[in-house]
Design a protein around this motif. Structure first.
Motif, PDB file in Angstrom:
ATOM      1  N   UNK A 237      20.196   9.371  -4.969  1.00 55.89           N
ATOM      2  CA  UNK A 237      20.068  10.590  -4.425  1.00 55.89           C
ATOM      3  C   UNK A 237      18.243  10.586  -4.078  1.00 55.89           C
ATOM      4  N   UNK A 238      17.576  10.282  -5.104  1.00 60.20           N
ATOM      5  CA  UNK A 238      15.879  10.137  -4.796  1.00 60.20           C
ATOM      6  C   UNK A 238      15.246   9.049  -4.523  1.00 60.20           C
ATOM      7  N   UNK A 239      13.970   9.222  -4.410  1.00 59.31           N
ATOM      8  CA  UNK A 239      13.428   8.079  -4.346  1.00 59.31           C
ATOM      9  C   UNK A 239      12.719   7.834  -5.892  1.00 59.31           C
ATOM     10  N   UNK A 240      13.346   6.643  -6.152  1.00 58.49           N
ATOM     11  CA  UNK A 240      12.929   6.963  -7.808  1.00 58.49           C
ATOM     12  C   UNK A 240      12.648   4.688  -8.535  1.00 58.49           C
ATOM     13  N   UNK A 241      12.685   4.164  -7.172  1.00 56.25           N
ATOM     14  CA  UNK A 241      11.651   2.596  -7.647  1.00 56.25           C
ATOM     15  C   UNK A 241      10.602   2.688  -7.686  1.00 56.25           C
ATOM     16  N   UNK A 242       9.849   2.325  -7.607  1.00 51.49           N
ATOM     17  CA  UNK A 242       8.414   2.265  -7.997  1.00 51.49           C
ATOM     18  C   UNK A 242       8.138   0.518  -7.756  1.00 51.49           C
ATOM     19  N   UNK A 243       7.038   0.338  -6.682  1.00 48.37           N
ATOM     20  CA  UNK A 243       6.502  -0.997  -6.570  1.00 48.37           C
ATOM     21  C   UNK A 243       5.235  -0.978  -6.657  1.00 48.37           C
ATOM     22  N   UNK A 244       4.384  -1.244  -7.691  1.00 48.84           N
ATOM     23  CA  UNK A 244       3.152  -0.987  -7.124  1.00 48.84           C
ATOM     24  C   UNK A 244       2.254  -2.941  -7.399  1.00 48.84           C
ATOM     25  N   UNK A 245       1.630  -2.587  -5.945  1.00 48.41           N
ATOM     26  CA  UNK A 245       0.854  -3.305  -5.814  1.00 48.41           C
ATOM     27  C   UNK A 245      -0.627  -3.518  -6.061  1.00 48.41           C
ATOM     28  N   UNK A 246      -0.858  -4.792  -6.610  1.00 48.60           N
ATOM     29  CA  UNK A 246      -2.803  -4.914  -7.032  1.00 48.60           C
ATOM     30  C   UNK A 246      -3.760  -5.561  -5.883  1.00 48.60           C
ATOM     31  N   UNK A 247      -3.920  -4.665  -4.908  1.00 42.64           N
ATOM     32  CA  UNK A 247      -4.695  -5.238  -3.748  1.00 42.64           C
ATOM     33  C   UNK A 247      -5.779  -6.470  -3.839  1.00 42.64           C
ATOM     34  N   UNK A 248      -6.582  -6.768  -4.787  1.00 42.67           N
ATOM     35  CA  UNK A 248      -7.508  -7.637  -5.087  1.00 42.67           C
ATOM     36  C   UNK A 248      -7.245  -8.797  -5.470  1.00 42.67           C
ATOM     37  N   UNK A 249      -5.610  -8.699  -6.622  1.00 47.12           N
ATOM     38  CA  UNK A 249      -4.828 -10.185  -7.161  1.00 47.12           C
ATOM     39  C   UNK A 249      -3.658 -10.777  -6.309  1.00 47.12           C
ATOM     40  N   UNK A 250      -3.353  -9.502  -5.479  1.00 48.79           N
ATOM     41  CA  UNK A 250      -2.010  -9.874  -4.172  1.00 48.79           C
ATOM     42  C   UNK A 250      -0.500  -9.463  -5.665  1.00 48.79           C
ATOM     43  N   UNK A 251      -0.956  -9.220  -6.620  1.00 45.38           N
ATOM     44  CA  UNK A 251       0.245  -9.024  -7.658  1.00 45.38           C
ATOM     45  C   UNK A 251       1.022  -7.532  -6.804  1.00 45.38           C
ATOM     46  N   UNK A 252       2.377  -8.198  -6.788  1.00 42.63           N
ATOM     47  CA  UNK A 252       3.168  -6.707  -6.827  1.00 42.63           C
ATOM     48  C   UNK A 252       4.398  -6.564  -7.895  1.00 42.63           C
ATOM     49  N   UNK A 253       4.687  -5.220  -8.561  1.00 40.69           N
ATOM     50  CA  UNK A 253       5.240  -5.041  -9.945  1.00 40.69           C
ATOM     51  C   UNK A 253       6.399  -3.788  -9.495  1.00 40.69           C
ATOM     52  N   UNK A 254       7.231  -3.697  -9.270  1.00 44.02           N
ATOM     53  CA  UNK A 254       8.343  -3.291  -9.014  1.00 44.02           C
ATOM     54  C   UNK A 254       9.143  -2.971 -10.214  1.00 44.02           C
TER      55      UNK A 254
END
Length: 358
Positions: A237-254
């Motif tokens: 019921x809450x927004x718990x998942x997290x996605x982090x984008x590292x802008x210079x490298x384009x690496x995305x982690x969830x």
């Protein structure tokens, strides 16, 4: 004896003795911890050096006795000389290995990433088998495994699973596992008994701290998402998942576990590890010559191992090692036999490079 830098051995002994003296002088707690760490690292080396020097001294004494003694005494001295020469040769090799440059990341914990490759459902099932192999191997080593992110396969196994493995010398032993692992077996759903080939990719990255790699706040974008279980059930019921984008490298982690706070911490750990790995890979490619001393390149597109179920064998293609122990390896019980062989091969390559002045 030729082959060992005696001046370096003497310097290591002197350093070890100075640490012993400093520790007995009652330093402050912080200095004591630092000294204890260096003491523990030098201790096995200095122990071997002292045994080596004693053996050299004993050999010199036996040679004198052989030259000066009567026939019976000369025979005894000759037998002792032979035994001592064998001991010195073995000690020389052991000390040379201990003197090899160490990977700065060897003592770090590791981030293990296993992803299904070609082969559909069978690849996901194989990825699950590989992850359980590492999990059980970690248990035999006394390491702790913490799952950080999972994406389950439609028929079981994992499309992707990421975990932290914490313990002593984790990265040193697991770093050779990075690459493409291939499986050959008859899937349970295959009625005709035809052997299928599928693959999974393994990445083992050293876990790094904030001080190892700098991530500037302005270089990352953090998005929160609503997490859901398999098939869209158990929606939080809450927004718990997290996605982090590292802008210079384009690496995305969830990360989509239960706690948003924990998700953010986990995602940052994985991001730091991936950025560190990218940085090290770049440095490695710039040092192309030194890569010749490594078992494989660590390139995760490189096929490193085949698990053939019908024949019960596992082949590591980098060192042409085949073991007919597939059941024991896939349960983690005999994985160490492959790891030890890879470490030995890597040490041999490094020693050869040193001898050739590379």
């Amino acid at each position: 004896m030729a082959g060992l830098p005696n001046d370096k051995l003497d310097a290591l002994e002197r350093r070890f003795e100075s640490i012993e003296h400093a520790m007995s002088a009652g330093p402050d707690p912080e200095a004591y911890v630092r000294l204890s760490k260096e003491y523990a690292e030098l201790s096995p080396m200095v122990e071997k050096i002292r045994v080596y020097k004693t053996a050299l001294s004993d050999l010199a004494g036996a040679e004198e006795l052989y030259e000066a003694g009567d026939r019976e005494m000369a025979e005894l001295a000759y037998a002792e000389m032979s035994a001592l020469k064998e001991q010195i040769e073995a000690l020389t090799q052991e000390i040379r290995v201990l003197l090899l440059p160490r990977d700065a990341a060897d003592e770090k914990n590791a981030i293990l990433e296993v992803r299904a490759g070609t082969g559909g459902d069978e690849a996901a099932l194989f990825a699950g088998d590989l992850f359980r192999m590492y999990q059980r191997f970690a248990e035999t080593q006394g390491w702790k495994v913490t799952v950080m992110e999972t994406s389950e396969g439609d028929a079981g196994g994992y499309k992707e699973i990421i975990a932290q493995i914490a313990g002593t010398g984790v990265f040193a032993r697991l770093k050779y596992e990075s690459g493409v692992h291939r499986v050959q077996r008859v899937p349970e759903t295959e009625g005709s008994g035809r052997i299928h080939t599928s693959a999974a990719t393994v990445a083992v990255l050293p876990e790094v701290e904030d001080i190892d790699i700098e991530i500037r706040p302005e270089d990352i974008r953090i998005d929160t998402m609503r997490a859901s279980g398999a098939g869209g059930q158990h929606v939080n019921t809450t927004d718990s998942a997290v996605r982090i984008t590292h802008i210079p490298s384009g690496i995305v982690v969830t990360s989509a576990e239960k706690s948003q706070h924990q998700n953010r911490a986990n995602a940052m750990k994985v991001l730091r590890a991936r950025l560190y790995d990218e940085q090290e890979s770049r440095a490695s490619s710039e040092r192309a010559e030194s890569r010749k001393t490594q078992v494989g390149s660590g390139d995760r597109s490189e096929r490193i191992r085949t698990y053939n179920f019908p024949q019960g064998r596992v082949t590591d293609h980098r060192i042409n090692l085949t073991l007919y122990k597939l059941p024991q390896i896939i349960t983690g019980e005999a994985l160490d036999e492959i790891i030890e062989a890879l470490i030995t091969e890597n040490q041999a390559a490094q020693l050869l490079a040193m001898e050739q002045g590379g």
